[in-house]
Design an enzyme around this catalytic site. Structure first.
Site, mmCIF file in Angstrom:
data_model
loop_
_atom_site.group_PDB
_atom_site.id
_atom_site.type_symbol
_atom_site.label_atom_id
_atom_site.label_comp_id
_atom_site.label_asym_id
_atom_site.label_seq_id
_atom_site.Cartn_x
_atom_site.Cartn_y
_atom_site.Cartn_z
ATOM 1 N N GLY A 1 0.830 -1.215 0.000
ATOM 2 C CA GLY A 1 0.000 0.000 0.000
ATOM 3 C C GLY A 1 0.854 1.250 0.000
ATOM 4 N N ASP B 1 8.116 5.605 8.018
ATOM 5 C CA ASP B 1 7.565 4.949 9.198
ATOM 6 C C ASP B 1 6.324 5.727 9.570
ATOM 7 O OD1 ASP B 1 8.118 2.649 11.046
ATOM 8 O OD2 ASP B 1 7.697 4.241 12.494
ATOM 9 N N PHE C 1 -5.359 1.006 2.151
ATOM 10 C CA PHE C 1 -4.792 -0.146 2.858
ATOM 11 C C PHE C 1 -4.830 0.120 4.365
ATOM 12 C CE2 PHE C 1 -0.648 1.571 4.241
ATOM 13 C CZ PHE C 1 -0.572 2.722 3.473
ATOM 14 N N GLY C 2 -4.376 -0.860 5.118
ATOM 15 C CA GLY C 2 -4.203 -0.693 6.567
ATOM 16 C C GLY C 2 -5.460 -0.199 7.278
ATOM 17 N N TYR C 3 -5.285 0.871 8.060
ATOM 18 C CA TYR C 3 -6.375 1.395 8.888
ATOM 19 C C TYR C 3 -7.292 2.353 8.105
ATOM 20 C CZ TYR C 3 -3.498 -0.225 12.874
ATOM 21 O OH TYR C 3 -2.779 -0.978 13.766
ATOM 22 N N HIS D 1 -1.438 12.161 5.632
ATOM 23 C CA HIS D 1 -0.146 12.346 6.315
ATOM 24 C C HIS D 1 1.044 12.133 5.366
ATOM 25 C CE1 HIS D 1 -1.703 8.338 6.468
ATOM 26 N NE2 HIS D 1 -0.565 7.804 6.865
ATOM 27 N N ARG D 2 0.957 11.092 4.507
ATOM 28 C CA ARG D 2 2.084 10.771 3.618
ATOM 29 C C ARG D 2 2.223 11.841 2.535
ATOM 30 N NH1 ARG D 2 0.701 6.156 3.330
ATOM 31 N NH2 ARG D 2 2.023 5.502 5.028
HETATM 32 P P1 ITT Z 1 7.454 -1.184 6.308
HETATM 33 O O1 ITT Z 1 7.993 -1.026 7.718
HETATM 34 O O2 ITT Z 1 8.119 -2.279 5.544
HETATM 35 O O3 ITT Z 1 7.394 0.121 5.567
HETATM 36 P P2 ITT Z 1 4.947 -1.631 7.700
HETATM 37 O O4 ITT Z 1 3.550 -1.918 7.233
HETATM 38 O O5 ITT Z 1 5.502 -2.537 8.780
HETATM 39 O O6 ITT Z 1 5.902 -1.656 6.418
HETATM 40 P P3 ITT Z 1 5.180 0.596 9.544
HETATM 41 O O7 ITT Z 1 6.131 -0.128 10.427
HETATM 42 O O8 ITT Z 1 5.443 2.040 9.232
HETATM 43 O O9 ITT Z 1 5.031 -0.122 8.132
HETATM 44 O O10 ITT Z 1 3.745 0.442 10.174
HETATM 45 C C1 ITT Z 1 2.705 1.289 9.797
HETATM 46 C C2 ITT Z 1 1.357 0.678 10.156
HETATM 47 O O11 ITT Z 1 0.359 1.693 10.005
HETATM 48 C C3 ITT Z 1 0.959 -0.458 9.227
HETATM 49 O O12 ITT Z 1 0.081 -1.334 9.897
HETATM 50 C C4 ITT Z 1 0.238 0.273 8.106
HETATM 51 O O13 ITT Z 1 -0.705 -0.532 7.418
HETATM 52 C C5 ITT Z 1 -0.434 1.411 8.875
HETATM 53 N N1 ITT Z 1 -0.486 2.602 8.017
HETATM 54 C C6 ITT Z 1 0.541 3.423 7.684
HETATM 55 N N2 ITT Z 1 0.142 4.364 6.820
HETATM 56 C C7 ITT Z 1 -1.166 4.120 6.588
HETATM 57 C C8 ITT Z 1 -2.131 4.715 5.772
HETATM 58 O O14 ITT Z 1 -1.837 5.727 4.985
HETATM 59 N N3 ITT Z 1 -3.360 4.215 5.797
HETATM 60 C C9 ITT Z 1 -3.678 3.168 6.584
HETATM 61 N N4 ITT Z 1 -2.832 2.524 7.368
HETATM 62 C C10 ITT Z 1 -1.566 2.998 7.372
#
Ligand code: ITT
Length: 191
Positions: free
Chosen positions: A13, A68, A147-149, A175-176
């Site tokens: 993502g 991060d 993705f993610g949250y 944020h990104r």
């Molecule tokens: P890398 O460390 O390999 O980059 P990771 O998924 O482990 O991958 P992080 O340690 O930075 O990345 O953890 C970030 C968490 O927050 C992870 O569960 C992501 O899915 C979530 N996250 C980060 N940015 C997000 C976004 O823009 N939308 C939704 N969830 C996000």
């Protein structure tokens, strides 16, 4: 010859978002090779972004851009924060854990943070920036993008979750995207 930039992440993502953010630059974007392990034991987002960027730059011999990021929930004293990726096993379980932890709680405020770090193979930190996005945790997931949250984070200005937005809109208010807008002017100067 175009300079190579490794996107130092194993999160597809994030990689997709960076591919779009960086698409205007005369640079070749490459994914992080499999098998690189980074111990993310920093005490904040900035330290973890540094660890990832330096490790990947050093092991690939290319500039590396790391992110991060994480979600800090006010009523959970900032959790999951830097532990966002490790809060539970899958995205779905992480989402359900937050919804469950906030059951019966009216304070739904939360903030997403992204710390970006660009490092050289000699472990020189070239750029470091941070972006934030304020919002609320929804009671149920909404939307299917991202993705993610993303499905449970509703952005204050728009009243939509990240998962209900196009990548273009998330780029402007997320944020990104905000971190990247600071990053890009410095990046243009050095490439
Ligand atoms: P890398 O460390 O390999 O980059 P990771 O998924 O482990 O991958 P992080 O340690 O930075 O990345 O953890 C970030 C968490 O927050 C992870 O569960 C992501 O899915 C979530 N996250 C980060 N940015 C997000 C976004 O823009 N939308 C939704 N969830 C996000």
């Amino acid at each position: 010859m175009m300079r190579k930039l490794v996107i130092a992440t194993s999160n597809q993502g994030k990689f997709n978002e960076f591919s779009q953010l960086i698409s205007d630059f005369p640079i070749e974007i490459v994914p992080q090779p499999e098998g690189i392990k980074v111990i993310e034991n920093g005490k904040n987002f900035k330290e973890n972004a540094r660890l990832k960027a330096c490790t990947v730059a050093n092991q690939t011999g290319c500039w590396a851009l790391a992110d991060d990021s994480g979600l800090s929930v006010a009523a959970l004293q900032g959790a999951p924060g830097v532990h966002s990726a490790r809060y539970a096993k899958t995205d779905l379980e992480r989402i359900n854990k937050i919804i469950h932890a906030l059951e019966g709680i009216s304070d739904r405020r939360a903030c997403f943070t992204a710390s970006l770090c660009l490092a050289s193979p000699e472990n020189k930190i070239l750029i470091e920036v941070e972006g934030h996005c304020e919002g609320l945790i929804t009671h149920v997931p909404r939307g299917t993008n991202g993705f993610g949250y993303d499905p449970i984070f509703q952005v204050n200005e728009l009243g939509m979750t990240f998962a209900e937005m196009s990548m273009e809109t998330k780029k402007v208010c997320g944020h990104r995207g905000k971190a990247f807008s600071i990053f890009q002017s410095r990046f243009r100067e050095i490439i």
